[in-house]
Design a protein around this motif. Structure first.
Motif, PDB file in Angstrom:
ATOM      1  N   ALA A 124       1.312  -1.157   0.026  1.00 26.98           N
ATOM      2  CA  ALA A 124      -0.017  -0.348   0.021  1.00 26.98           C
ATOM      3  C   ALA A 124       1.027   1.316  -0.416  1.00 26.98           C
ATOM      4  O   ALA A 124       0.227   2.580  -0.333  1.00 26.98           O
ATOM      5  N   ASN A 125       2.307   1.100   0.126  1.00 30.96           N
ATOM      6  CA  ASN A 125       3.109   2.307   0.663  1.00 30.96           C
ATOM      7  C   ASN A 125       4.023   2.193  -0.968  1.00 30.96           C
ATOM      8  O   ASN A 125       5.111   2.713  -0.380  1.00 30.96           O
ATOM      9  N   GLY A 126       3.926   1.502  -1.886  1.00 35.86           N
ATOM     10  CA  GLY A 126       4.654   0.564  -2.875  1.00 35.86           C
ATOM     11  C   GLY A 126       6.042   0.597  -2.677  1.00 35.86           C
ATOM     12  O   GLY A 126       6.434   0.575  -4.018  1.00 35.86           O
ATOM     13  N   ILE A 127       5.821  -0.626  -2.044  1.00 41.13           N
ATOM     14  CA  ILE A 127       7.189  -1.596  -2.159  1.00 41.13           C
ATOM     15  C   ILE A 127       6.756  -2.898  -2.256  1.00 41.13           C
ATOM     16  O   ILE A 127       5.717  -3.457  -1.592  1.00 41.13           O
ATOM     17  N   GLU A 128       6.448  -3.518  -2.890  1.00 38.06           N
ATOM     18  CA  GLU A 128       6.571  -4.682  -3.513  1.00 38.06           C
ATOM     19  C   GLU A 128       7.499  -5.692  -2.944  1.00 38.06           C
ATOM     20  O   GLU A 128       8.554  -5.438  -2.493  1.00 38.06           O
TER      21      GLU A 128
END
Length: 312
Positions: free
Chosen positions: A307-311
């Motif tokens: 959700a914070n842009g980190i896969e």
């Protein structure tokens, strides 16, 4: 049933229907007083999502991993080297831990070795015949103390005495000249060492890069070299090389994923409150929190980082 009793009974039913559901209680294992984990636990306790209560419990780097694995705790602070040992089933753990997952990496821990100028101690090899104060078995710093001695070709048997005590009691033993060496694993500056420095001329015993490399190759690959900056303590005029590892938050892998995501969200929103306790977290990023420390990431944590842009 008479009217009075009937009225009371119906009122009781109505009250029961309107009472709020009991908050879910989570158990968070922290560390000894004088370190950073204990107050960090108190801060996180105040960040619980709605409908969740967090009970803060004492603990240590090894004991916390054991507590989460065996269900005595839901969450805990841990040190990467100890958690990896548990996952691999290495001593002091028995069997491979299969219900311990990573939530967030918070900051580096510094294993600090302090003595006083009067002891004449310059290196770990000088510990033979000296008196040592360290934490109780179950704390990562006690485990690292044994590892440092091992790398120097020593054991507890080579020392004059070993006391397994809290940070505050370790300071007292040093102040009363009942110990020559005090070891602890925490942030820099450590409040316990500052307390000792108020009454004694202290010396931080250094470890060189070759010594730490030996610890990495022969004992645990999670060890790393860190620097205690000059001026961290009174009278410390030069940088000191120490051995370090990462502090992270762990949880039962089967703890509800949505709950974990919510707790991490609160921690991120209130990260400056945590940084006020552990200065090393001052500029923490989501990327640093998501750091791989060799421990499986919790599904709820994966959702938070995604959700914070980190896969992951």
């Amino acid at each position: 049933m008479n009217k009075t009793l009937l009225t009371l009974a119906l009122a009781g039913v109505g009250m029961a229907m309107t009472l709020p559901a009991q908050a879910q209680q989570l158990r968070l294992m922290t560390g000894p007083q004088g370190g950073s984990w204990y107050p960090l636990g108190g801060a996180i306790q105040g960040m619980a999502p709605d409908g969740v209560g967090i009970q803060v419990l004492p603990g240590g780097g090894v004991a916390n991993v054991q507590g989460v694995q065996n269900g005595a705790a839901d969450m805990g602070f841990a040190n990467s080297i100890s958690t990896v040992d548990a996952i691999k089933g290495r001593e002091p753990f028995e069997g491979e831990a299969d219900n311990v997952c990573n939530l967030a990496t918070l900051y580096p821990q510094y294993f600090q070795i302090v003595t006083t100028a009067s002891t004449g101690i310059e290196t770990v090899e000088d510990f033979a015949g000296k008196r040592l104060a360290t934490q109780p078995v179950g704390n990562t710093a006690e485990q690292v103390t044994r590892a440092v001695l091992q790398a120097a070709g020593l054991t507890y048997e080579d020392l004059a005495a070993v006391d397994y005590v809290s940070y505050s009691d370790g300071v007292s033993l040093m102040q009363d000249n009942n110990s020559d060496i005090f070891t602890l694993g925490t942030t820099v500056p450590a409040s316990a060492i500052m307390d000792l420095a108020n009454s004694s001329e202290i010396k931080i015993v250094p470890l060189d890069d070759a010594f730490i490399e030996k610890m990495k190759t022969e004992i645990n690959p999670g060890y790393t070299a860190v620097t205690i900056p000059a001026g961290s303590y009174p009278g410390q005029d030069e940088d000191v090389t120490a051995v370090g590892y990462a502090t992270h938050v762990i949880a039962r892998c089967d703890l509800d994923a949505g709950l974990v995501e919510g707790i991490l969200g609160k921690m991120w929103e209130n990260r400056q409150d945590l940084a006020a306790i552990a200065a090393a977290m001052k500029d923490i990023t989501v990327e640093e929190m998501s750091q791989d420390v060799g421990v499986p990431m919790h599904e709820g944590a994966k959702a938070f980082y995604k959700a914070n842009g980190i896969e992951m």
